[in-house]
Design an enzyme around this catalytic site. Structure first.
Site, mmCIF file in Angstrom:
data_model
loop_
_atom_site.group_PDB
_atom_site.id
_atom_site.type_symbol
_atom_site.label_atom_id
_atom_site.label_comp_id
_atom_site.label_asym_id
_atom_site.label_seq_id
_atom_site.Cartn_x
_atom_site.Cartn_y
_atom_site.Cartn_z
ATOM 1 N N ASP A 11 0.881 -1.264 0.048
ATOM 2 C CA ASP A 11 0.068 0.292 -0.082
ATOM 3 C C ASP A 11 0.912 1.348 0.086
ATOM 4 O OD1 ASP A 11 -2.137 1.480 -0.020
ATOM 5 O OD2 ASP A 11 -2.857 1.022 1.979
ATOM 6 N N ASP A 126 -3.267 2.659 -6.195
ATOM 7 C CA ASP A 126 -2.111 2.750 -4.846
ATOM 8 C C ASP A 126 -1.840 1.361 -4.221
ATOM 9 O OD1 ASP A 126 -4.399 2.806 -3.510
ATOM 10 O OD2 ASP A 126 -3.528 4.499 -2.292
ATOM 11 N N GLU A 127 -2.495 0.314 -4.660
ATOM 12 C CA GLU A 127 -2.162 -0.851 -4.065
ATOM 13 C C GLU A 127 -2.299 -2.384 -4.819
ATOM 14 O OE1 GLU A 127 -5.688 -2.034 -1.286
ATOM 15 O OE2 GLU A 127 -5.866 0.205 -1.180
#
Length: 381
Positions: A11, A126-127
């Site tokens: 993350d 974003d992960e």
DNA sequence: TCTGGGGTCCTAGGACCC
DNA sequence: TCTGGGGTCCTAGGACCC
């Protein structure tokens, strides 16, 4: 499913804000939020210095996309209406969202992860999850490799959680938030996971959490202390059984490396609510534009859509949707607009309209036939 | 001066078919 | 003319996630 699986959840830390700081390093340490429109972009002076908009300059109906820790100290947070944030932190720097920038960093970060562990699942910008089961190194060592690969590629930090499944890996990556590594074995469940808030679990949202709270349950451990039977009585067969499983750290979902899109949509919230009769012209223009955008998205990504729908949000925030399934799939703006107009006719347009959206579903690739979809279940004798 | 935009998945009723 | 029981498609709404 083998029980020696090892899954990582990676993350990025305060991703959008960190991307912006890489562009505007002079903002480091300042209260800054990402929200708003192009017109809020910084202006460059003749001497090369930059002038930034402040939150107090904002006028509109948006919400904060993100806020730096310095801004959060004023009580603002992502999701908060920007106007409300402006009252709390009028001097905070305001930047418009720059998705092209975030997508660029997203690609760099995912490529870096892949260079360490090739089996990854995208979960948003974003992960990612990575399946480490086939890697030989110790988890701690893999985590360090992942983080240094990401930092080398982007100059940004991330947090890594490694656990026997996706559920626990995701919970883990949140434990040591900026720049952290957390490794969890199933034996650690009681000590490390059960004290966590129930709403930390992916799938327990505001509604389910409110209901749990009303039943006197706030932590994951408190869910685990309930019988499956009782949870099913309270939450229904499917959700109740799921609550029971996740509270005991059980999750056998695989890391899915490829998925096809299900739908594509565009929507817009108007600066002022528009009325179907009084603002017919503006609504028509916006409607056409949304159809054109969806058509362009379909064409660029190479899909046809058989289901076309609209979404309306009225001034009282009531939201309605209508959709129609076409005999043949389409991808051009005119066909989209025609189908969407049919949908619009089925809505009673008395209240003013706050939001208008157009959606394309039932996606297929051109040339694909009906029989292509279930082909994955065909047995090959 | 409340409440973005882009998604996925689930539920549930009715139509329709066998 | 007392009324089963699956399965699938269509449609609307809602919870949830980033």
């Amino acid at each position: 499913m083998p029980d020696d699986r090892r899954i990582a959840h990676i993350d990025m830390d305060a991703f959008f804000a960190s991307c912006e700081l890489s562009q505007y390093p002079e903002l480091r340490g300042q209260a800054m939020v990402v929200a708003g429109r192009r017109s809020d972009a910084p202006r460059v002076n003749a001497d090369g210095t930059r002038e930034f908009a402040r939150l107090r300059d904002y006028a509109g109906r948006g919400v904060l996309t993100t806020a730096t820790y310095e801004a959060r100290a004023f009580g603002v947070h992502s999701g908060m209406p920007t106007m409300q944030a402006a009252r709390l932190a009028p001097d905070a720097i305001l930047l418009p969202v720059n998705f092209d920038l975030y997508r660029t960093y997203s690609r760099l970060f995912k490529d870096a992860i892949r260079s360490v562990s090739p089996t990854i699942e995208d979960v948003g910008i974003d992960e990612v999850y990575a399946d480490l089961s086939l890697l030989n190194d110790e988890s701690e060592q893999i985590a360090r490799k992942l983080k240094s690969a990401v930092f080398e590629a982007t100059n940004l930090t991330c947090s890594v959680g490694i656990a026997p499944n996706k559920l626990l890996a995701k919970l883990c990556s949140d434990i040591q938030k900026p720049d952290g590594i957390t490794i969890l074995r199933l034996e650690d469940l009681q000590a490390r996971i059960w004290p966590m808030a129930a709403k930390k679990i992916n799938g327990i949202g505001p509604k389910a959490n409110a209901k749990l709270t009303s039943l006197g349950i706030t932590t994951i451990g408190e869910i685990a202390a309930c019988s499956e039977q009782w949870l099913i009585e309270q939450f229904g067969r499917s959700y109740g059984a799921w609550l029971h499983r996740v509270s005991h750290g059980l999750d056998d979902r695989p890391v899915v490396t490829h998925s096809e899109p299900v739908s594509m949509s565009r929507e817009t919230t108007f600066e002022q609510d528009l009325h179907a009769v009084r603002h017919r012209q503006e609504l028509g223009t916006a409607f056409t534009r949304l159809c054109e955008q969806v058509a362009l998205d379909l064409q660029r990504k190479g899909y046809l859509a058989r289901r076309i729908g609209i979404k309306l949000r009225f001034n009282d925030f009531q939201t309605v949707t209508r959709d129609v399934t076409l005999p043949e799939p389409v991808a051009d703006a005119k066909a989209l607009r025609h189908a969407a107009t049919q949908c619009l006719k089925r809505v009673d347009l008395v209240k003013s309209i706050r939001l208008l959206g157009v959606k394309a579903g039932g996606l297929q690739r051109p040339g694909a036939t009906e029989s292509d979809a279930p082909a994955q279940f065909t047995l090959d004798f």
